[in-house]
Write a protein that holds these residues in place. Structure first.
Motif, PDB file in Angstrom:
ATOM      1  N   PHE A 406       1.151  -1.362   0.159  1.00 38.13           N
ATOM      2  CA  PHE A 406      -0.025  -0.054   0.083  1.00 38.13           C
ATOM      3  C   PHE A 406       0.593   1.524  -0.165  1.00 38.13           C
ATOM      4  O   PHE A 406       0.611   2.145  -0.829  1.00 38.13           O
ATOM      5  N   PHE A 407       2.035   1.827   0.720  1.00 35.47           N
ATOM      6  CA  PHE A 407       2.625   1.942   1.025  1.00 35.47           C
ATOM      7  C   PHE A 407       3.389   2.482  -0.581  1.00 35.47           C
ATOM      8  O   PHE A 407       3.754   3.502  -1.031  1.00 35.47           O
ATOM      9  N   GLN A 408       3.391   1.194  -0.977  1.00 38.99           N
ATOM     10  CA  GLN A 408       4.730   1.796  -2.202  1.00 38.99           C
ATOM     11  C   GLN A 408       4.506   1.682  -3.751  1.00 38.99           C
ATOM     12  O   GLN A 408       3.975   2.656  -3.950  1.00 38.99           O
ATOM     13  N   ILE A 409       2.742   1.437  -3.670  1.00 41.40           N
ATOM     14  CA  ILE A 409       1.744   2.069  -4.482  1.00 41.40           C
ATOM     15  C   ILE A 409       1.583   4.467  -4.085  1.00 41.40           C
ATOM     16  O   ILE A 409       1.413   5.005  -5.446  1.00 41.40           O
ATOM     17  N   LEU A 413       2.643   6.456  -7.081  1.00 36.65           N
ATOM     18  CA  LEU A 413       1.888   7.450  -7.531  1.00 36.65           C
ATOM     19  C   LEU A 413       2.545   8.660  -8.095  1.00 36.65           C
ATOM     20  O   LEU A 413       2.089   9.513  -9.006  1.00 36.65           O
ATOM     21  N   ARG A 414       3.256   8.886  -7.590  1.00 35.95           N
ATOM     22  CA  ARG A 414       4.640  10.589  -8.019  1.00 35.95           C
ATOM     23  C   ARG A 414       5.372   9.638  -9.295  1.00 35.95           C
ATOM     24  O   ARG A 414       5.121  11.124  -9.980  1.00 35.95           O
ATOM     25  N   ASN A 415       5.382   8.666  -9.561  1.00 34.87           N
ATOM     26  CA  ASN A 415       6.512   8.295 -10.761  1.00 34.87           C
ATOM     27  C   ASN A 415       5.631   7.603 -11.604  1.00 34.87           C
ATOM     28  O   ASN A 415       6.279   7.499 -12.465  1.00 34.87           O
ATOM     29  N   THR A 416       4.162   7.273 -11.727  1.00 37.19           N
ATOM     30  CA  THR A 416       3.590   7.237 -12.459  1.00 37.19           C
ATOM     31  C   THR A 416       4.047   5.464 -12.867  1.00 37.19           C
ATOM     32  O   THR A 416       3.715   5.443 -14.242  1.00 37.19           O
ATOM     33  N   GLN A 417       4.477   4.997 -11.684  1.00 38.91           N
ATOM     34  CA  GLN A 417       5.608   3.695 -12.125  1.00 38.91           C
ATOM     35  C   GLN A 417       4.419   2.669 -11.381  1.00 38.91           C
ATOM     36  O   GLN A 417       4.926   1.307 -11.516  1.00 38.91           O
ATOM     37  N   GLU A 418       3.585   2.995 -11.528  1.00 35.27           N
ATOM     38  CA  GLU A 418       2.492   2.034 -10.169  1.00 35.27           C
ATOM     39  C   GLU A 418       1.707   0.971 -11.708  1.00 35.27           C
ATOM     40  O   GLU A 418       2.218   0.636 -12.601  1.00 35.27           O
ATOM     41  N   ASP A 419       1.439  -0.767 -11.444  1.00 34.97           N
ATOM     42  CA  ASP A 419       1.775  -1.220 -11.826  1.00 34.97           C
ATOM     43  C   ASP A 419       0.428  -2.366 -11.825  1.00 34.97           C
ATOM     44  O   ASP A 419      -0.821  -2.267 -10.746  1.00 34.97           O
ATOM     45  N   GLN A 420       0.799  -3.235 -11.806  1.00 35.21           N
ATOM     46  CA  GLN A 420      -0.156  -4.984 -11.053  1.00 35.21           C
ATOM     47  C   GLN A 420      -0.502  -5.039  -9.507  1.00 35.21           C
ATOM     48  O   GLN A 420      -1.547  -5.445  -8.811  1.00 35.21           O
ATOM     49  N   LEU A 421       0.469  -4.108  -9.521  1.00 29.67           N
ATOM     50  CA  LEU A 421       0.321  -3.756  -7.493  1.00 29.67           C
ATOM     51  C   LEU A 421      -1.205  -2.744  -7.321  1.00 29.67           C
ATOM     52  O   LEU A 421      -1.267  -3.540  -6.160  1.00 29.67           O
ATOM     53  N   VAL A 422      -0.888  -2.297  -7.792  1.00 30.10           N
ATOM     54  CA  VAL A 422      -2.298  -1.462  -7.710  1.00 30.10           C
ATOM     55  C   VAL A 422      -4.185  -2.410  -7.712  1.00 30.10           C
ATOM     56  O   VAL A 422      -4.238  -2.086  -6.412  1.00 30.10           O
ATOM     57  N   TYR A 423      -4.379  -3.175  -8.699  1.00 26.31           N
ATOM     58  CA  TYR A 423      -5.317  -4.429  -9.093  1.00 26.31           C
ATOM     59  C   TYR A 423      -4.819  -4.833  -7.244  1.00 26.31           C
ATOM     60  O   TYR A 423      -6.409  -4.991  -6.486  1.00 26.31           O
ATOM     61  N   GLN A 424      -3.712  -5.421  -7.396  1.00 28.68           N
ATOM     62  CA  GLN A 424      -3.801  -6.260  -5.682  1.00 28.68           C
ATOM     63  C   GLN A 424      -3.986  -5.422  -4.842  1.00 28.68           C
ATOM     64  O   GLN A 424      -4.954  -6.075  -3.532  1.00 28.68           O
ATOM     65  N   VAL A 425      -3.590  -4.181  -4.408  1.00 28.96           N
ATOM     66  CA  VAL A 425      -3.867  -3.063  -2.947  1.00 28.96           C
ATOM     67  C   VAL A 425      -5.104  -2.961  -2.908  1.00 28.96           C
ATOM     68  O   VAL A 425      -5.992  -2.722  -1.898  1.00 28.96           O
ATOM     69  N   LEU A 426      -6.326  -2.976  -4.588  1.00 27.96           N
ATOM     70  CA  LEU A 426      -7.114  -1.860  -4.216  1.00 27.96           C
ATOM     71  C   LEU A 426      -8.561  -3.565  -3.356  1.00 27.96           C
ATOM     72  O   LEU A 426      -9.296  -3.049  -3.108  1.00 27.96           O
ATOM     73  N   HIS A 427      -8.149  -4.541  -3.469  1.00 29.83           N
ATOM     74  CA  HIS A 427      -8.513  -5.657  -3.036  1.00 29.83           C
ATOM     75  C   HIS A 427      -8.203  -6.362  -1.411  1.00 29.83           C
ATOM     76  O   HIS A 427      -9.266  -6.760  -1.075  1.00 29.83           O
ATOM     77  N   TYR A 428      -7.314  -4.673  -1.049  1.00 26.39           N
ATOM     78  CA  TYR A 428      -7.091  -5.682   0.618  1.00 26.39           C
ATOM     79  C   TYR A 428      -8.178  -5.564   1.150  1.00 26.39           C
ATOM     80  O   TYR A 428      -9.276  -4.282   0.898  1.00 26.39           O
ATOM     81  N   PRO A 429      -8.403  -5.964   1.845  1.00 26.10           N
ATOM     82  CA  PRO A 429      -9.921  -6.341   2.847  1.00 26.10           C
ATOM     83  C   PRO A 429     -10.155  -5.115   3.808  1.00 26.10           C
ATOM     84  O   PRO A 429     -11.702  -4.545   3.702  1.00 26.10           O
ATOM     85  N   LEU A 441     -13.619  -2.770 -13.627  1.00 26.20           N
ATOM     86  CA  LEU A 441     -12.362  -2.324 -13.949  1.00 26.20           C
ATOM     87  C   LEU A 441     -11.332  -2.657 -14.445  1.00 26.20           C
ATOM     88  O   LEU A 441     -10.928  -2.105 -15.114  1.00 26.20           O
ATOM     89  N   GLY A 442     -10.997  -3.675 -13.563  1.00 33.18           N
ATOM     90  CA  GLY A 442      -9.571  -4.095 -14.662  1.00 33.18           C
ATOM     91  C   GLY A 442      -9.919  -4.634 -15.995  1.00 33.18           C
ATOM     92  O   GLY A 442      -9.261  -4.731 -16.588  1.00 33.18           O
ATOM     93  N   ARG A 443     -10.819  -5.207 -15.690  1.00 30.43           N
ATOM     94  CA  ARG A 443     -11.519  -6.123 -17.656  1.00 30.43           C
ATOM     95  C   ARG A 443     -12.310  -4.573 -18.315  1.00 30.43           C
ATOM     96  O   ARG A 443     -11.278  -5.075 -19.520  1.00 30.43           O
ATOM     97  N   LEU A 450      -5.291   0.206 -21.019  1.00 34.12           N
ATOM     98  CA  LEU A 450      -4.744   1.188 -20.374  1.00 34.12           C
ATOM     99  C   LEU A 450      -4.316   0.412 -18.777  1.00 34.12           C
ATOM    100  O   LEU A 450      -4.574  -1.108 -18.239  1.00 34.12           O
ATOM    101  N   SER A 451      -3.415   1.186 -17.744  1.00 33.97           N
ATOM    102  CA  SER A 451      -3.366   0.942 -16.839  1.00 33.97           C
ATOM    103  C   SER A 451      -4.926   1.572 -16.102  1.00 33.97           C
ATOM    104  O   SER A 451      -5.483   1.880 -16.729  1.00 33.97           O
ATOM    105  N   LEU A 452      -4.965   0.415 -14.775  1.00 28.60           N
ATOM    106  CA  LEU A 452      -6.181   0.895 -13.730  1.00 28.60           C
ATOM    107  C   LEU A 452      -6.237   2.566 -13.659  1.00 28.60           C
ATOM    108  O   LEU A 452      -6.743   2.928 -13.689  1.00 28.60           O
TER     109      LEU A 452
END
Length: 730
Positions: A406-409, A413-429, A441-443, A450-452
């Motif tokens: 979550f902190f890595q995301i 965000l500042r470097n537009t380097q987000e990747d598959q990790l965003v999709y994973q973090v959005l699922h955190y309970p 949204l992923g679909r 495009l990225s999420l």
């Protein structure tokens, strides 16, 4: 206090751990009442920290300076290696290959009270001796010894530079704390006299494990009285599992050498184990050579060793009814595989619990932390609560890794380097986002290639344009958009707040605490989070400009060098079976003990990786070359064996699977050194039901209720909590 009417404040009692110091004070208070609170009872490090705090003018460190963290020590040594011209301990292709060994060696030297100048003298003496006796060595052996001297000289070079760097920063490391006090006592007579006038009586507990630096503190304090010093040390060399290079008798021999009029009192009775367990332990430890008596000599050393070699007599057998004493307290079980070994232990523990044994009267002991993984899994599948002693590494825990992702995301965000990790973090309970909406949204992102976050940033109009409204509605999109806006907000807050404040605020606004409170393992997760926060506070304390990017870089370095952030040990013993390494089990006891994975190579015949050996001359009273190969491991097994009041079950697997390869294993030689007290355990039912039991290991686990509720958790935290009157006023 009774016999001489001594002032209690003139007594100094030193031990190893805070819990041991607290237990000592509690017991003393039961014996003598409030007077116990005037006796100085502390750990060695606490005593030395107090000296540094009260007399800062004698120490070359900044006021309110904190010891270096493990990470800071790594970073300093890494920098020194990179900029120093070295050859023996700086391979061209891997310049940091020796980094961990260098740090460990410097710690060992400090613990033995060896400063750089003294280390240089020891190296010179060793080198001269090798040169003088070179004809006594084989050619390869001589070459290796000279190579080690070269490594030690480069280690000395780094040791000097490291100490210089600490002085420049006006900082110190944890091992310096005692060395600084030793040097201050030696160099400043007034400081020493002030303490000698205040402290007249000295007690040292667990003396077999004290190091040379700690011994020097006590010897300097007692030096005013010479041989007439009022000093009492208590220890068992058979249980020396923390001493440098396994020098089990070093301290006892050194003591009778320094205090030649000392009275040696042999404690001949044991109050924990049954006689059969004591007899087996005595038979086992008799194979160690360092503690064997030299029949030709009549010395203080031999008198001490003769007492040490006497078997213990159990007071337990005399105090308990015969019917309560187990006939066969030591059992050995051979399992066909490591998994079956874990199943056997889990079943045995479940049977004990079903028969009325309290969970906190049972322990599973092992050699290394990694050995706990499979037994912990088996206990979970059998519905048995357990607690891992001493704290696990939170960097290996799922919740901590999710938090760090979550902190890595937020940083990415500042470097537009987000990747598959965003999709994973959005699922955190704890974010409470609908997983189906996130999947939709992923679909959409997949269809638009495009990225999420790119989809979200372009707005719902891009989804309409692509005619994908049927996949994700505008309301669903708005819900996720609101959350990602919050992500950008948290990311920008990092520039505005002190990192500790940022950490607290993000956790609160993300409602992570509310989610934690709803979890059945709330106490465990909160302890994990608190341990991470403790690390954050430590990092910020040494650098007020510390930010999110620095934190994540530090975590990456810790992972790279396998540094741990241990879960704070809350000493929660109620309602749970204990899982512990032998070193963590030291000083504890249980009715029933299981010792697992007792195979050759793990318990005995272990080949230590000693690529940066220190000179033998560091120890004054121990000839390390005289040690039998397995003395250190045997003492560890002795400690494990003697944790049990009633029964010990020793297990080993005949095969272990490593990297998809099956290795056949032999039982540890220690099993054959226990004498005739052991009984071979059998479990035909286990073998007959092997398929069914193995299937249970891959089924979803039984839901195990936490070993304590929230109220108990906070009671344990607040048990030793202290709040000053000033704090109450403010």
């Amino acid at each position: 206090l009774d016999k001489t009417d001594a002032d209690p404040s003139t007594i100094l009692a030193l031990t190893f751990t805070d819990s041991a110091a607290k237990n000592m004070r509690d017991r003393l208070a039961q014996l003598i009442g409030p007077t116990a609170y005037y006796v100085n009872i502390s750990t060695f490090h606490s005593f030395c920290a107090d000296v540094i705090r009260r007399y800062p003018e004698y120490f070359p460190i900044a006021r309110n300076s904190e010891p270096l963290t493990a990470l800071e020590r790594f970073e300093i040594i890494e920098q020194l290696i990179q900029k120093t011209k070295l050859s023996s301990i700086k391979p061209l292709n891997m310049p940091l290959y020796y980094l961990k060994e260098i740090l460990s060696s410097i710690s060992d030297l400090k613990r033995e009270g060896i400063n750089p100048d003294q280390f240089e003298k020891i190296i010179d003496q060793d080198a001269a001796q090798i040169e003088q006796n070179q004809d006594d060595y084989k050619k390869a052996q001589l070459a290796q010894m000279k190579k080690n001297i070269g490594k030690q000289r480069e280690l000395l070079q780094l040791y000097r530079l490291y100490q210089q760097e600490l002085r420049t920063r006006q900082r110190y490391d944890f091992d310096d704390m005692i060395m600084l006090v030793v040097e201050a006592f030696q160099e400043h007579e007034l400081l020493l006299r002030l303490h000698q006038e205040q402290l007249h009586y000295f007690l040292v507990d667990e003396y077999q494990d004290t190091n040379s630096a700690q011994n020097k503190v006590v010897d300097l304090l007692a030096s005013y009285w010479g041989d007439k010093a009022n000093i009492c040390v208590v220890g068992d060399p058979h249980q020396a599992i923390f001493r440098f290079q396994g020098a089990s008798i070093e301290n006892m021999l050194g003591f009778v050498d320094r205090y030649q009029e000392a009275t040696v009192i042999n404690l001949a009775q044991g109050y924990r184990c049954t006689q059969k367990i004591y007899d087996s332990a005595h038979t086992l430890i008799g194979n160690n050579k360092l503690s064997q008596v030299d029949s030709q000599a009549d010395s203080a050393k031999n008198k001490l060793l003769k007492l040490l070699n006497q078997p213990l007599k159990s007071a337990v057998d005399e105090l308990r009814p015969t019917a309560d004493i187990p006939d066969n307290p030591i059992k050995v079980y051979s399992a066909p595989t490591q998994t079956m070994e874990s199943i056997f232990v889990a079943k045995q523990i479940k049977e004990l619990l079903d028969s009325g044994t309290e969970p906190d009267e049972i322990a599973v002991l092992y050699r290394y932390n990694s050995d706990s993984i499979e037994i912990a899994e088996a206990l979970t599948k059998w519905g048995v609560r357990y607690e891992i002693e001493g704290g696990d590494d939170i960097l290996q825990r799922e919740f901590t890794n999710q938090l760090l992702n979550f902190f890595q995301i937020l940083l990415d965000l500042r470097n537009t380097q987000e990747d598959q990790l965003v999709y994973q973090v959005l699922h955190y309970p704890w974010f409470k986002l609908d997983s189906l909406k996130v999947m939709k949204l992923g679909r959409v992102a997949g269809k638009l290639k495009l990225s999420l976050l790119e989809v979200i940033d372009r707005g719902y109009s891009s989804i309409k344009k692509a005619e994908l409204q049927a996949v994700l509605s505008e309301d669903e999109f708005a819900e996720i958009k609101k959350f990602t806006d919050q992500l950008y907000h948290w990311s920008s807050l990092d520039h505005q707040l002190l990192f500790t404040h940022w950490f607290e605020r993000v956790l609160k606004e993300a409602e992570i605490f509310e989610w934690l409170q709803a979890q059945p393992n709330y106490a465990q997760l909160l302890s994990e989070l608190n341990s991470l926060y403790r690390q954050v506070k430590s990092m910020v304390a040494s650098d007020r400009q510390f930010k999110l990017i620095n934190f994540l870089q530090a975590i990456e370095v810790m992972r790279e060098h396998k540094l741990q952030i241990t879960v704070e040990d809350l000493n929660i013993k109620k309602g749970a079976v204990s899982l512990a390494t032998v070193h963590k089990a030291k000083g504890q006891e249980w009715r029933h003990v299981f010792i697992i994975q007792c195979v050759d190579g793990k318990w005995g015949n272990r080949r230590p990786r000693n690529i940066l050996p220190l000179p033998e001359g560091i120890l004054e009273h121990t000839q390390i070359s005289d040690k039998e190969l397995n003395e250190d491991e045997r003492r560890a097994f002795y400690v494990a064996l003697t944790r049990a009041k009633d029964s010990v079950t020793v297990c080993y697997p005949e095969t272990i699977v490593n990297d998809n390869h099956t290795d056949e294993k032999s039982a540890s030689q220690f099993l054959y050194q226990l004498g005739d007290q052991i009984q071979i355990a059998e479990d035909e039912q286990l073998l007959n039901q092997a398929d069914e039991l193995l299937q249970k290991m891959i089924e979803p686990p039984v839901t195990v209720q936490p070993s304590l509720d929230q109220r108990q958790f906070f009671e344990l935290i607040l048990k030793d909590f202290k709040l000053s009157v000033t704090a109450l006023n403010t």
